[in-house]
Design a protein around this motif. Structure first.
Motif, PDB file in Angstrom:
ATOM      1  N   ARG A 223      93.610  25.566  84.274  1.00 16.92           N
ATOM      2  CA  ARG A 223      93.139  24.184  84.264  1.00 16.92           C
ATOM      3  C   ARG A 223      91.775  24.064  83.595  1.00 16.92           C
ATOM      4  O   ARG A 223      91.423  22.997  83.095  1.00 16.92           O
ATOM      5  CB  ARG A 223      93.041  23.638  85.694  1.00 16.92           C
ATOM      6  N   LYS A 224      91.025  25.144  83.615  1.00 22.38           N
ATOM      7  CA  LYS A 224      89.679  25.104  83.067  1.00 22.38           C
ATOM      8  C   LYS A 224      89.396  26.363  82.249  1.00 22.38           C
ATOM      9  O   LYS A 224      90.113  27.364  82.352  1.00 22.38           O
ATOM     10  CB  LYS A 224      88.649  24.975  84.195  1.00 22.38           C
ATOM     11  N   THR A 225      88.332  26.310  81.472  1.00 19.53           N
ATOM     12  CA  THR A 225      87.843  27.503  80.783  1.00 19.53           C
ATOM     13  C   THR A 225      87.151  28.379  81.811  1.00 19.53           C
ATOM     14  O   THR A 225      86.239  27.927  82.509  1.00 19.53           O
ATOM     15  CB  THR A 225      86.859  27.114  79.674  1.00 19.53           C
ATOM     16  N   ALA A 333      73.345  28.399  84.727  1.00 18.22           N
ATOM     17  CA  ALA A 333      72.838  27.188  84.078  1.00 18.22           C
ATOM     18  C   ALA A 333      73.000  27.254  82.565  1.00 18.22           C
ATOM     19  O   ALA A 333      73.371  26.263  81.914  1.00 18.22           O
ATOM     20  CB  ALA A 333      71.368  26.980  84.447  1.00 18.22           C
ATOM     21  N   ILE A 334      72.732  28.421  81.994  1.00 16.95           N
ATOM     22  CA  ILE A 334      72.883  28.587  80.544  1.00 16.95           C
ATOM     23  C   ILE A 334      74.353  28.440  80.140  1.00 16.95           C
ATOM     24  O   ILE A 334      74.671  27.815  79.116  1.00 16.95           O
ATOM     25  CB  ILE A 334      72.338  29.959  80.101  1.00 16.95           C
ATOM     26  N   ILE A 335      75.271  28.984  80.940  1.00 13.62           N
ATOM     27  CA  ILE A 335      76.695  28.898  80.633  1.00 13.62           C
ATOM     28  C   ILE A 335      77.161  27.445  80.585  1.00 13.62           C
ATOM     29  O   ILE A 335      77.920  27.042  79.688  1.00 13.62           O
ATOM     30  CB  ILE A 335      77.514  29.701  81.673  1.00 13.62           C
ATOM     31  N   ASP A 348      81.959  20.220  83.000  1.00 10.95           N
ATOM     32  CA  ASP A 348      82.852  20.004  84.138  1.00 10.95           C
ATOM     33  C   ASP A 348      84.167  20.751  83.970  1.00 10.95           C
ATOM     34  O   ASP A 348      84.902  20.947  84.934  1.00 10.95           O
ATOM     35  CB  ASP A 348      83.117  18.503  84.301  1.00 10.95           C
ATOM     36  N   ASN A 349      84.454  21.178  82.743  1.00 12.44           N
ATOM     37  CA  ASN A 349      85.710  21.886  82.483  1.00 12.44           C
ATOM     38  C   ASN A 349      85.506  23.399  82.393  1.00 12.44           C
ATOM     39  O   ASN A 349      86.391  24.127  81.965  1.00 12.44           O
ATOM     40  CB  ASN A 349      86.359  21.379  81.180  1.00 12.44           C
ATOM     41  N   THR A 375      77.438  18.042  87.414  1.00  6.33           N
ATOM     42  CA  THR A 375      78.904  18.113  87.525  1.00  6.33           C
ATOM     43  C   THR A 375      79.360  19.075  88.613  1.00  6.33           C
ATOM     44  O   THR A 375      80.547  19.318  88.768  1.00  6.33           O
ATOM     45  CB  THR A 375      79.520  18.557  86.185  1.00  6.33           C
ATOM     46  N   GLY A 376      78.414  19.642  89.345  1.00  9.21           N
ATOM     47  CA  GLY A 376      78.759  20.606  90.384  1.00  9.21           C
ATOM     48  C   GLY A 376      77.952  21.875  90.217  1.00  9.21           C
ATOM     49  O   GLY A 376      77.101  21.991  89.321  1.00  9.21           O
ATOM     50  N   PRO A 377      78.193  22.866  91.061  1.00 15.60           N
ATOM     51  CA  PRO A 377      77.401  24.113  91.024  1.00 15.60           C
ATOM     52  C   PRO A 377      77.453  24.790  89.654  1.00 15.60           C
ATOM     53  O   PRO A 377      78.493  24.808  88.998  1.00 15.60           O
ATOM     54  CB  PRO A 377      78.071  24.985  92.093  1.00 15.60           C
ATOM     55  N   ASP A 378      76.323  25.348  89.250  1.00  9.81           N
ATOM     56  CA  ASP A 378      76.289  26.108  87.994  1.00  9.81           C
ATOM     57  C   ASP A 378      77.151  27.353  88.085  1.00  9.81           C
ATOM     58  O   ASP A 378      77.725  27.803  87.088  1.00  9.81           O
ATOM     59  CB  ASP A 378      74.844  26.496  87.662  1.00  9.81           C
TER      60      ASP A 378
END
Length: 584
Positions: A223-225, A333-335, A348-349, A375-378
Motif C-alpha cells: 500500500r505504501k513505499t 525526518a530526512i526520509i 504520507d505514502n 502526516t504522522g510519525p517520522d
C-alpha cells in the motif's frame, strides 16, 4: 587460599569465594536460575543447591562461601531430587505453553527442566494472570514470572530506578511495579535491562512485527513505499542467534537480508549518526563560544532511555540536553522530507521502519515532537534486533546463503565515526573528531581521542580543541549516570560535554539485543564496532559524501533554519508520567 574438594576432586580457591564460583572454576556445572553475580545472590530459586559433607540440609551455593577442608557434592541423588522438586514447584506456577513463547529455545527454566529428566508427573498448575497495557513498549506477563527477583535487583542496583518491587504476600507473592503504580505511571526509562536479565519471558518488549510482516502487513499489501533503517549496534549482534562469524555477517549481508524481506529501500542509520554529529558538534561549539548563556554540561541526546531518565529524575537539568534528535529520528525526518522529495513521493505514502537495539526507541518514535511533516510519525514502527532476528528465522532460509547487497543512497552512506555510535564512548569520540575539524579546519588523527574508549561505567578526559581545554565525560548505565549527575550538582566535578547511554556498555548492550544467559556481550560487540571503524575508508562524519550532499541540496548548513526544523527537538514539549517539568 582455601583447600576444598568438589566431587572428590581437590581444588584451591581464594578465601571468600562462593561455592558456586568455586564449582565454576573447577568446571563442575551447577545450574542457576535467579543468580546474577554481585547483583542477585539470594538463593530464591534454590536450583543451585549442593550437598556439603557434615551438613544435613542442602545449601544454596550462590550465597555460601567455601571453608577450609569443605567437601562439596554437586550432583548427588539427594541434590538432583531436590532440584527436580524445586523446578516442579516453579513450573506449577509458570505458563508452560513453550511453543509460542518468544524465549522458547533460549529460556533458562526450559533448559534446566530439560536437563533434569523429570520423567512422568508434575504438580498441579496454579497460574496467575494480571492485566497489563498492551500498547506499552515494555510487556510483563504475570503467568510466566518465576519470582526470581532479577528484574528488581537490576533496576535497583544497576539502573537505580526501582521500578519493580515485591507485591502481595505468602503464596500470592509476586513481582510488580513498585508503590502500587501502573507501569504507565512509573518513571521507567525503558532501558530494557530487566528484559535482557529475565531468565524467562515474563518481561519482553512489545511485539510490533504484525503491522510490517503479517499477511495484511505493509510489506505484503504494497500500500505504501516501504523504507527501513538499521542501527550500528544491530550489525554486531544480529548474527549471534545463527552463530554466524562476524566476518561473514557483514553490513552488506544484513542489507541483503532486509532486501530479501521485501523493503523497497534499505538505509543504514550510520547516515543519521553522521548527521547527528554534524548538528551536535556544531551545537557544542556554539555553546562553548557563548558559555555564559548556557547551563553546563551539555549532555548528548541520542539515547531516549537516558532522556526519559533525566526528565523524570532531574527535570531542572533538561536544558542541558543537546536539542539534536537521535540518529533514528533525524533519519526518519530526512526520509519523509528530503528523500520523499528525491523520489517524488508524498510523505504520507512512505512507511518508515527502524531496526534498533533498544526498547525506548519504540516510545521515542511516538512522541508528539517526532512528526516533521504533519502526516504522522517520522518513524512509523520500531523493531528490536530480536524481533528482526525472529522474523528472519521464521523465513526458513539458508542464512549461510544470504546475498550481500548495498545500502541505498542518499541515506545509506555512513562512516567509521557513525559505526562506533553503538558503543559507550563512540558518540563522544565521533563528536570530538568533527568538533576538532570545525574549530581548526584540520582533521585530527582519527584515533586521537582513544582515551574516551573503554568499558568502565564512568570515564573522563580533557581535550584540547584549538587552545580550549574541553572537559568531557562518558557514562553508561543509569546508576553510574545518577552518581555523575549528583557529583556535578554538588560541584565536585565540572564537564563541558557528557555522553550518556542508559544501557551498560552502550547500545550494544541494549534492551532489544539478543539475550545470552549469563553473558554480558557489550564488550565483545563494542570491540567489533571499533574494528569496523578502523577498517572504514572514511572515519569522519563531516567527510560523508551523502551528508555533504544533504546539506548542499537541502539543509544548507548545521544549525540552519531547516536543520533546526527537521533535526532538532524541544525536550520540554512532553512530560514523563508523575514527573512534570519544573515550573519556571
Amino acid at each position: 587460599m582455601v583447600n576444598i574438594k568438589i566431587n572428590d576432586v581437590p581444588i584451591t580457591v581464594e578465601e571468600g569465594t562462593t561455592i558456586l564460583e568455586a564449582c565454576r572454576e573447577a568446571k563442575m556445572i551447577v545450574p542457576t536460575l535467579c543468580y546474577l553475580k554481585d547483583i542477585n545472590e539470594i538463593g530464591a530459586c534454590r536450583v543451585c543447591v549442593v550437598e556439603v559433607k557434615g551438613i544435613d540440609r542442602l545449601v544454596t551455593s550462590c550465597n555460601h562461601k567455601v571453608k577450609e577442608g569443605m567437601e562439596v557434592y554437586t550432583n548427588s541423588p539427594k541434590v538432583r531430587d531436590a532440584r527436580r522438586i524445586n523446578i516442579k514447584m516453579i513450573l506449577s506456577q509458570h505458563n508452560c505453553f513453550c511453543p509460542t513463547c518468544v524465549r522458547s529455545g533460549n529460556c533458562q527454566l526450559q533448559k534446566i527442566a530439560n536437563e533434569l529428566e523429570f520423567g512422568i508427573g508434575t504438580y498441579k498448575q496454579h497460574i496467575s494472570h494480571d492485566t497489563w497495557p498492551k500498547n506499552f513498549p515494555l510487556i510483563r506477563d504475570e503467568s510466566k514470572c518465576i519470582k526470581c527477583m532479577r528484574c528488581i535487583q537490576i533496576c535497583d542496583k544497576v539502573q537505580s530506578l526501582k521500578v519493580w518491587d515485591i507485591a502481595k504476600t505468602g503464596s500470592r507473592t509476586t513481582v510488580n511495579v513498585s508503590h502500587g503504580r501502573s507501569i504507565e505511571e512509573a518513571d521507567c526509562s525503558l532501558c530494557g535491562q530487566c528484559v535482557t536479565h529475565c531468565p524467562v519471558a515474563a518481561l519482553t518488549s512489545r511485539d510490533d512485527k504484525r503491522p510490517v510482516f503479517s499477511q495484511n502487513g505493509i510489506l505484503n499489501t504494497h500500500r505504501k513505499t516501504t523504507v527501513v533503517q538499521v542501527a550500528p549496534a544491530v550489525r554486531t549482534a544480529w548474527a549471534e542467534t545463527f552463530r554466524l562469524s562476524r566476518k561473514f555477517a557483514s553490513p552488506e549481508r544484513l542489507a541483503g537480508a532486509l532486501r530479501l524481506m521485501g523493503f523497497d529501500y534499505v538505509f543504514d542509520t550510520t547516515y543519521g549518526a553522521d548527521l547527528t554529529i554534524m548538528e551536535e558538534a556544531s551545537e557544542l561549539l556554539e555553546r562553548l563560544n557563548h558559555k555564559e548563556d548556557y547551563q553546563w554540561p551539555m549532555f548528548t541526546s541520542c539515547c531516549p532511555g537516558w532522556v526519559r531518565f533525566l526528565k523524570s529524575q532531574y527535570p531542572d537539568m533538561v536544558d542541558c540536553l543537546s536539542t539534536s534528535k537521535s540518529p533514528q529520528q533525524m533519519q526518519g525526518a530526512i526520509i519523509k522530507n528530503y528523500f520523499a522529495d528525491k523520489i517524488h513521493e508524498d510523505p504520507d505514502n512512505i512507511f518508515s521502519v527502524s531496526i534498533m537495539p533498544c526498547i525506548a526507541k519504540k516510545a521515542e518514535c511516538a512522541l508528539p515532537t517526532m512528526d516533521s511533516t504533519g502526516t504522522g510519525p517520522d518513524v512509523d514502527v520500531v523493531l528490536t534486533t530480536r524481533e528482526f532476528v525472529n522474523y528472519l528465522r521464521s523465513l526458513n532460509i539458508d542464512v549461510y546463503g544470504l546475498p550481500e547487497d548495498q545500502f541505498d543512497s542518499p541515506c545509506g552512506e555512513g562512516t567509521g565515526a557513525a559505526v562506533i555510535f553503538g558503543a559507550t564512548g563512540g558518540v563522544m569520540e565521533a563528536a570530538l573528531r568533527t568538533c576538532y575539524y570545525l574549530a581548526t579546519g584540520e582533521n585530527p588523527d582519527p584515533d586521537a581521542f582513544y582515551g574516551v574508549r573503554g568499558n568502565e561505567g564512568w570515564r573522563e578526559a580533557t581535550i584540547d580543541i584549538n587552545g580550549t581545554a574541553v572537559k568531557v565525560a562518558v557514562v553508561s548505565g543509569l546508576g553510574n549516570t545518577r552518581r555523575l549527575i549528583e557529583a556535578v550538582r554538588k560541584g565536585e566535578v565540572f564537564y563541558h560535554f557528557v555522553e550518556v547511554m542508559a544501557c551498560p556498555g552502550g547500545c550494544v548492550g541494549g534492551g532489544g539485543q539478543p539475550i545470552h544467559e549469563g553473558q554480558e556481550m557489550a564488550p565483545i560487540r563494542s570491540k567489533n564496532l571499533y574494528y569496523l571503524d578502523s577498517q572504514s575508508e572514511i572515519r569522519f562524519s563531516h567527510e560523508n559524501p551523502d551528508i555533504q550532499k544533504t546539506y548542499d541540496e537541502y539543509l544548507e548548513k548545521p544549525l540552519s533554519r531547516m536543520a533546526e526544523k527537521l533535526l532538532h527537538t524541544n525536550h520540554e514539549a512532553w512530560d514523563m508520567p508523575l514527573s512534570p517539568k519544573l515550573k519556571k
